[in-house]
Design a protein around this motif. Structure first.
Motif, PDB file in Angstrom:
ATOM      1  N   ASP A 187      -0.073 -23.139 -25.946  1.00 46.82           N
ATOM      2  CA  ASP A 187       0.143 -22.671 -24.576  1.00 46.82           C
ATOM      3  C   ASP A 187       0.270 -21.153 -24.535  1.00 46.82           C
ATOM      4  OD1 ASP A 187       2.499 -22.769 -26.010  1.00 46.82           O
ATOM      5  OD2 ASP A 187       3.673 -23.781 -24.455  1.00 46.82           O
ATOM      6  N   GLY A 188       1.072 -20.596 -25.457  1.00 49.74           N
ATOM      7  CA  GLY A 188       1.221 -19.147 -25.515  1.00 49.74           C
ATOM      8  C   GLY A 188      -0.053 -18.440 -25.945  1.00 49.74           C
ATOM      9  N   LEU A 189      -0.771 -19.026 -26.928  1.00 52.72           N
ATOM     10  CA  LEU A 189      -2.029 -18.426 -27.398  1.00 52.72           C
ATOM     11  C   LEU A 189      -3.083 -18.442 -26.295  1.00 52.72           C
ATOM     12  CD1 LEU A 189      -2.337 -19.840 -31.034  1.00 52.72           C
ATOM     13  CD2 LEU A 189      -1.930 -17.458 -30.354  1.00 52.72           C
ATOM     14  N   TRP A 190      -3.151 -19.530 -25.541  1.00 52.36           N
ATOM     15  CA  TRP A 190      -4.115 -19.618 -24.448  1.00 52.36           C
ATOM     16  C   TRP A 190      -3.852 -18.548 -23.390  1.00 52.36           C
ATOM     17  CZ3 TRP A 190      -8.192 -20.387 -21.616  1.00 52.36           C
ATOM     18  CH2 TRP A 190      -8.088 -20.468 -20.223  1.00 52.36           C
ATOM     19  N   PHE A 191      -2.570 -18.432 -23.014  1.00 51.92           N
ATOM     20  CA  PHE A 191      -2.246 -17.454 -21.974  1.00 51.92           C
ATOM     21  C   PHE A 191      -2.531 -16.044 -22.471  1.00 51.92           C
ATOM     22  CE2 PHE A 191       0.207 -14.739 -19.238  1.00 51.92           C
ATOM     23  CZ  PHE A 191       0.106 -15.352 -17.995  1.00 51.92           C
ATOM     24  N   LYS A 192      -2.184 -15.773 -23.719  1.00 52.30           N
ATOM     25  CA  LYS A 192      -2.432 -14.446 -24.277  1.00 52.30           C
ATOM     26  C   LYS A 192      -3.936 -14.168 -24.371  1.00 52.30           C
ATOM     27  CE  LYS A 192       0.238 -12.011 -25.669  1.00 52.30           C
ATOM     28  NZ  LYS A 192       0.929 -10.833 -25.074  1.00 52.30           N
ATOM     29  N   TRP A 193      -4.719 -15.161 -24.771  1.00 51.92           N
ATOM     30  CA  TRP A 193      -6.172 -14.987 -24.934  1.00 51.92           C
ATOM     31  C   TRP A 193      -6.842 -14.651 -23.605  1.00 51.92           C
ATOM     32  CZ3 TRP A 193     -10.337 -17.777 -22.892  1.00 51.92           C
ATOM     33  CH2 TRP A 193     -11.591 -17.460 -23.424  1.00 51.92           C
ATOM     34  N   GLN A 194      -6.533 -15.434 -22.558  1.00 49.86           N
ATOM     35  CA  GLN A 194      -7.189 -15.174 -21.279  1.00 49.86           C
ATOM     36  C   GLN A 194      -6.762 -13.822 -20.698  1.00 49.86           C
ATOM     37  OE1 GLN A 194      -5.689 -15.251 -17.953  1.00 49.86           O
ATOM     38  NE2 GLN A 194      -3.647 -15.378 -18.900  1.00 49.86           N
ATOM     39  N   GLY A 195      -5.496 -13.430 -20.955  1.00 50.52           N
ATOM     40  CA  GLY A 195      -5.031 -12.136 -20.474  1.00 50.52           C
ATOM     41  C   GLY A 195      -5.707 -10.986 -21.188  1.00 50.52           C
TER      42      GLY A 195
END
Length: 362
Positions: A187-195
């Motif tokens: 969840d954290g990696l996904w949010f960081k990646w899209q940002g």
């Protein structure tokens, strides 16, 4: 070799690099650090326990960032709004695309909204810490980045309101659904990646904007493009005189600038933002990396605020009628920008995984 073939090979090459990068990700992330918890809610946060934590210094950096974001947000909204004090003749630049000029009013207001929503995200961070609850407001920060690039792509305006708001709404829903439903650490990696995708795209687009404008101004001299309406032509002529913003009211601020130098502020702001973001991503449990992240927010959004002031209150010295040339928006260029942004974001996440694996081994 034809131009079409060169473009095809270029896109294929970037796509191939992206595939190789994704293939390099390990199937097993190994030992995943335990999540820290929010001090207020007790819910898991998107970071491990910070090593050598010093509460007083931590709170001081958060407060410093919070205050500067609030001040920057207030002034950006003030400088981009019509009031009886500022009048309607703010010194806005004009975007030039395909020989047509359009004022930067909407672009500046989106920048102001970007600064302000980041301030709101900082408030929810203080309340909830970085995590699923925070992601709802944190994703709005990224939505404004997408909106800024869409408006820039269209030469300073919205060409289709249904398409514009539909795309932003779809993006917002997708980001939040995955952020909420995925488990740690995805969840954290996904949010960081899209940002990071939108962060890298901003750097690329602002850099293209500055160098494209500088090149076109040298080639085209001071000639103006066609205006979209007679009222806009009258507005820029009255604005270029600088008579509606008396100099004595802003003794500590400039009233004229060397256009297009203010655009460098956009590039610097985007670069400083991503440096802080990457530092905190790579060393997610390091207190000094967190300090760098908070400091980057302080500098970044102050620079955006200053850019808005220069664009709305200053005339050009050598070019009173400030023109900004929109970068090439052909399909090939757009695909290249998207692919490079995805590649750079993915490379950052891949590097993070590698760094964290090394740290956890020790």
């Amino acid at each position: 070799m034809s131009l079409g073939l060169v473009k095809t090979l270029a896109v294929t090459g970037i796509f191939f690099l992206l595939v190789l990068l994704f293939a390099s990700f390990p199937k097993d992330l190994g030992s995943v650090p335990e999540q820290d918890t929010s001090k207020l809610t007790g819910y898991p946060a998107w970071h491990p326990v910070i090593k050598a934590f010093e509460a007083e210094k931590y709170q001081a950096f958060v407060e410093f960032s919070f205050i500067t974001l609030g001040v920057s947000g207030y002034y950006t909204l003030r400088w981009t709004s019509y009031t009886s004090k500022t009048g309607s003749g703010l010194q806005n630049s004009y975007f030039s695309k395909n020989g047509v000029a359009f004022p930067t009013t909407l672009f500046n207001r989106l920048l102001a909204g970007y600064v302000s929503i980041t301030f709101i995200a900082s408030v929810t961070y203080i309340l909830f810490d970085i995590g699923k609850l925070w992601a709802i407001t944190g994703s709005l920060h990224n939505v404004f980045e997408i909106a800024i690039m869409l408006v820039l792509h269209n030469g300073g305006k919205v060409t289709s309101h249904a398409g514009f708001f539909g795309l932003l709404a779809g993006y917002l829903i997708l980001v939040n659904i995955l952020s909420i439903t995925l488990s740690w650490p995805f969840d954290g990696l996904w949010f960081k990646w899209q940002g990071l995708c939108s962060d890298w795209a901003l750097i690329i687009q602002f850099t293209r904007l500055y160098y494209g404008t500088q090149k076109n101004l040298k080639e085209n001299g001071t000639s103006l493009p066609i205006f979209t309406s007679t009222s806009e032509q009258g507005e820029i002529q009255s604005s270029s005189l600088g008579e509606l913003i008396p100099e004595e009211q802003y003794n500590f601020f400039p009233t004229s600038v060397h256009h297009p130098r203010p655009l460098i502020l956009l590039i610097l702001a985007a670069i400083i933002h991503i440096i802080g973001n990457i530092t905190n991503t790579l060393l997610v449990d390091n207190l000094k990396a967190f300090y760098a992240f908070q400091l980057s927010y302080t500098i970044t959004y102050s620079l955006y605020s200053f850019y808005i002031y220069l664009d709305t209150h200053c005339t050009g010295i050598t070019t009173p009628r400030k023109r900004i040339y929109v970068p090439d928006t052909s399909r090939f260029k757009v695909i290249c920008v998207v692919l490079w942004s995805i590649f750079l974001s993915s490379a950052t996440i891949r590097l993070t995984v590698w760094v964290q694996q090394l740290i956890n081994k020790d």
